[in-house]
Write a protein that holds these residues in place. Sequence first.
Motif, PDB file in Angstrom:
ATOM      1  N   LYS A 137      13.053  71.628  -7.901  1.00 24.24           N
ATOM      2  CA  LYS A 137      11.707  71.341  -8.650  1.00 24.24           C
ATOM      3  C   LYS A 137      11.823  69.962  -9.322  1.00 24.24           C
ATOM      4  N   PRO A 138      13.009  69.567 -10.122  1.00 31.03           N
ATOM      5  CA  PRO A 138      13.163  68.486 -10.866  1.00 31.03           C
ATOM      6  C   PRO A 138      12.672  67.364  -9.772  1.00 31.03           C
ATOM      7  N   GLY A 139      12.771  67.409  -8.397  1.00 34.56           N
ATOM      8  CA  GLY A 139      12.449  66.316  -7.737  1.00 34.56           C
ATOM      9  C   GLY A 139      11.007  66.394  -7.060  1.00 34.56           C
ATOM     10  N   LYS A 140      10.369  67.262  -7.601  1.00 33.96           N
ATOM     11  CA  LYS A 140       8.668  67.632  -7.158  1.00 33.96           C
ATOM     12  C   LYS A 140       7.836  67.072  -8.268  1.00 33.96           C
ATOM     13  N   ASP A 141       6.667  66.288  -7.830  1.00 32.79           N
ATOM     14  CA  ASP A 141       5.348  65.821  -8.567  1.00 32.79           C
ATOM     15  C   ASP A 141       4.611  66.537  -8.171  1.00 32.79           C
ATOM     16  N   PHE A 142       3.747  67.622  -9.102  1.00 37.05           N
ATOM     17  CA  PHE A 142       2.874  68.396  -8.655  1.00 37.05           C
ATOM     18  C   PHE A 142       1.586  67.913  -9.143  1.00 37.05           C
ATOM     19  N   GLY A 143       0.386  68.046  -8.246  1.00 38.66           N
ATOM     20  CA  GLY A 143      -0.725  67.850  -8.846  1.00 38.66           C
ATOM     21  C   GLY A 143      -1.007  66.130  -8.689  1.00 38.66           C
ATOM     22  N   MET A 179      17.088  67.181   6.386  1.00 33.10           N
ATOM     23  CA  MET A 179      18.494  67.093   7.265  1.00 33.10           C
ATOM     24  C   MET A 179      18.122  65.374   7.766  1.00 33.10           C
ATOM     25  N   LYS A 180      16.903  65.074   8.078  1.00 28.20           N
ATOM     26  CA  LYS A 180      16.917  63.791   8.782  1.00 28.20           C
ATOM     27  C   LYS A 180      16.689  62.686   7.522  1.00 28.20           C
ATOM     28  N   GLY A 181      17.004  63.077   6.172  1.00 26.35           N
ATOM     29  CA  GLY A 181      16.817  62.041   5.200  1.00 26.35           C
ATOM     30  C   GLY A 181      15.706  61.580   5.035  1.00 26.35           C
ATOM     31  N   ILE A 182      14.513  61.885   5.009  1.00 28.79           N
ATOM     32  CA  ILE A 182      13.142  61.486   4.963  1.00 28.79           C
ATOM     33  C   ILE A 182      13.024  61.249   3.462  1.00 28.79           C
ATOM     34  N   PRO A 183      12.634  60.171   2.848  1.00 29.05           N
ATOM     35  CA  PRO A 183      13.048  59.965   1.526  1.00 29.05           C
ATOM     36  C   PRO A 183      11.866  60.803   0.456  1.00 29.05           C
ATOM     37  N   LEU A 184      10.511  60.814   1.266  1.00 23.59           N
ATOM     38  CA  LEU A 184       9.336  61.593   0.596  1.00 23.59           C
ATOM     39  C   LEU A 184       8.742  62.500   1.375  1.00 23.59           C
ATOM     40  N   ARG A 185       8.607  63.707   0.765  1.00 24.44           N
ATOM     41  CA  ARG A 185       7.730  64.775   1.436  1.00 24.44           C
ATOM     42  C   ARG A 185       6.341  65.090   0.652  1.00 24.44           C
ATOM     43  N   ILE A 186       5.422  65.156   1.441  1.00 27.77           N
ATOM     44  CA  ILE A 186       4.039  65.536   0.995  1.00 27.77           C
ATOM     45  C   ILE A 186       3.683  66.835   1.448  1.00 27.77           C
ATOM     46  N   GLU A 187       3.348  67.683   0.388  1.00 30.45           N
ATOM     47  CA  GLU A 187       3.007  69.319   0.959  1.00 30.45           C
ATOM     48  C   GLU A 187       1.548  69.267   0.533  1.00 30.45           C
ATOM     49  N   VAL A 188       0.653  69.877   1.789  1.00 34.39           N
ATOM     50  CA  VAL A 188      -0.776  70.143   1.213  1.00 34.39           C
ATOM     51  C   VAL A 188      -1.143  71.460   1.927  1.00 34.39           C
ATOM     52  N   GLY A 189      -1.506  72.195   0.898  1.00 30.53           N
ATOM     53  CA  GLY A 189      -1.976  73.468   1.236  1.00 30.53           C
ATOM     54  C   GLY A 189      -3.563  73.534   0.860  1.00 30.53           C
ATOM     55  N   PRO A 190      -4.213  74.873   1.189  1.00 28.83           N
ATOM     56  CA  PRO A 190      -5.602  75.120   0.831  1.00 28.83           C
ATOM     57  C   PRO A 190      -5.912  74.716  -0.513  1.00 28.83           C
ATOM     58  N   ARG A 191      -5.028  75.288  -1.632  1.00 27.28           N
ATOM     59  CA  ARG A 191      -5.139  74.962  -2.819  1.00 27.28           C
ATOM     60  C   ARG A 191      -5.336  73.538  -3.195  1.00 27.28           C
ATOM     61  N   ASP A 192      -4.259  72.741  -2.800  1.00 28.05           N
ATOM     62  CA  ASP A 192      -4.270  71.168  -2.994  1.00 28.05           C
ATOM     63  C   ASP A 192      -5.549  70.648  -2.638  1.00 28.05           C
ATOM     64  N   ARG A 202      -8.018  68.584  -4.743  1.00 25.12           N
ATOM     65  CA  ARG A 202      -7.922  67.267  -4.169  1.00 25.12           C
ATOM     66  C   ARG A 202      -6.489  66.675  -4.639  1.00 25.12           C
ATOM     67  N   SER A 203      -5.392  67.163  -4.771  1.00 24.16           N
ATOM     68  CA  SER A 203      -4.032  66.884  -4.963  1.00 24.16           C
ATOM     69  C   SER A 203      -3.283  67.366  -4.148  1.00 24.16           C
ATOM     70  N   VAL A 204      -1.948  66.841  -4.075  1.00 18.63           N
ATOM     71  CA  VAL A 204      -0.894  67.224  -3.101  1.00 18.63           C
ATOM     72  C   VAL A 204       0.527  67.243  -4.379  1.00 18.63           C
ATOM     73  N   VAL A 205       1.458  67.837  -3.601  1.00 18.54           N
ATOM     74  CA  VAL A 205       2.753  67.961  -4.100  1.00 18.54           C
ATOM     75  C   VAL A 205       3.937  67.021  -3.398  1.00 18.54           C
ATOM     76  N   VAL A 206       4.284  65.975  -4.072  1.00 21.19           N
ATOM     77  CA  VAL A 206       5.189  64.941  -3.878  1.00 21.19           C
ATOM     78  C   VAL A 206       6.881  65.378  -4.078  1.00 21.19           C
ATOM     79  N   SER A 207       7.629  65.450  -2.859  1.00 21.12           N
ATOM     80  CA  SER A 207       9.072  65.948  -3.198  1.00 21.12           C
ATOM     81  C   SER A 207       9.819  64.827  -2.755  1.00 21.12           C
ATOM     82  N   ARG A 208      10.901  64.490  -3.752  1.00 22.32           N
ATOM     83  CA  ARG A 208      12.043  63.492  -3.393  1.00 22.32           C
ATOM     84  C   ARG A 208      13.072  64.075  -2.529  1.00 22.32           C
TER      85      ARG A 208
END
Length: 507
Positions: A450-456, A421-434, A438-444
């Motif tokens: 899913k088309p806007g997500k980069d996994f691993g 809602m606040k329009g942040i260009p990128l979101r990084i998600e970090v969970g225990p498996r990440d 040693r990786s993260v999920v990056v969402s546009r």
Amino acid sequence: MGALRLPSSPLSLLLSPSTPILRSSPTLRLLRPSLSGGGGGGAPGRGGVSARSLTKDAAAAAAAAAAAAEGADRKPSSSSGYEGSVTPRSVDFNAWYLDVIASAELADYGPVRGTMVIRPYGYAIWEAIQDFLNVKFKETGHSNMYFPQFIPYSFIEKEASHVEGFSPELALVTIGGGKELEEKLVVRPTSETIVNHMFTQWIHSYRDLPLMVNQWANVTRWEMRTKPFVRTLEFLWQEGHTAHATLEEAEEEALQMIDIYTNFAYEQAAIPVIPGRKSRVETFAGANRTYTIEAMMGDRKALQAGTSHNLGQNFSRAFGTQFTDENGQRQYVWQTSWAISTRFVGGIIMAHGDDAGLMLPPRIAPIQVVIVPIWKTADEKAGVLDAVASIQQVLKTAGIKVKVDDSEQRTPGWKFNFWEMKGIPLRIEVGPRDVTNRSVVVSRRDIPGKPGKDFGVSMEPSSLVDHVKRRLEDIQSSLLQRATSFRDRLMNPAREGAALCNKIFLF
């Protein structure tokens, strides 16, 4: 980030901000009934849409829209919490716009009808605009200063067309210190008159020219129908004022400043504006020529987003602002004024936002990346937060504006929606498996699901920084291309009816 490659279009010669505005090409007149947005950034405007309550349900939105049509202002919701939904743009664009302002915490209504309280997040967007333009103004030889907010009414009366143009919008002070004033004062609607009063005292010889100043200030125009950011009784802007020895120098200055505004719109705000010259009837009161940048909004209406005026000698003759030239002759100075206002924040909302809320171009986003940690157990929490702190430091060191949302009062899903809602260009998600991988999920923000997500995506600092910077640049380019395609679909320069070019001459 590097310079954007501007998309080609049938109007590329006219539209590209990477080349100077065409000074000598024939003008093209496009006639169209007046559309949204008249005066922010220069000339006094008329019309607009009345403000309504920043409500969240469709029934209240419809009722508020009906009230707005009658010119009524309503007190917005006092709720400060994010409620998670907005009116769809296709249902009611005005209700959508106001819902986004409320839910994204950009602004609220003030206690005086038509005024606006700009909240920290909204003001941070305005600060990003200031930061870019301040550098450009100083690079082109302008100095910041400040002029008083109160102007003697007699100053306004000196230039006939100026007082005629602004009289309906003036706010006057008649009592001060408990006594009636000998001369009523005008609360600054614009500063050409007081600037000339001071220029007359500072300019004596051709050696004093050019004199080029700018101020960041508030102005007051007593609008009867208001809309947050787009048209309010009081708003923030910058106003530049210059004095020159010749008409040619003043014209070059006016065109230079509209070039700067055009470049800002394209390169920072990702809005493909069209620069042009206003028709005679819409020329700023007291100017010989008004240049403008016009932007296409999501409701297919044009917004005047910034203006630059060649004032000629109209104000210098009214105020006696003269200089002694190299031949010892007394001459009147030639002047310009130019401005861009908080209206541009409204333009960014309306040009890029979608049904999920605000969508900010990375170059002007107060927060470019939000990191959302995800955990269930205490052991998972410690490992995730350690990894998040490391990622945050890596990105900050690389000059990326990053925020961590590690609050425990809301679920990760709620946080995803809130930051979208606040329009942040990128979101990084970090969970225990990440953390383990040693990786993260990056969402546009600009590509949902899913088309806007980069996994691993690797947490390795150089890899992560490179990935994030490339994605931010991709988003900046994508928003410009999307807005340009939208504009071009609705324009045909060969026929009458290009909404964006309402009452302007293209260069």
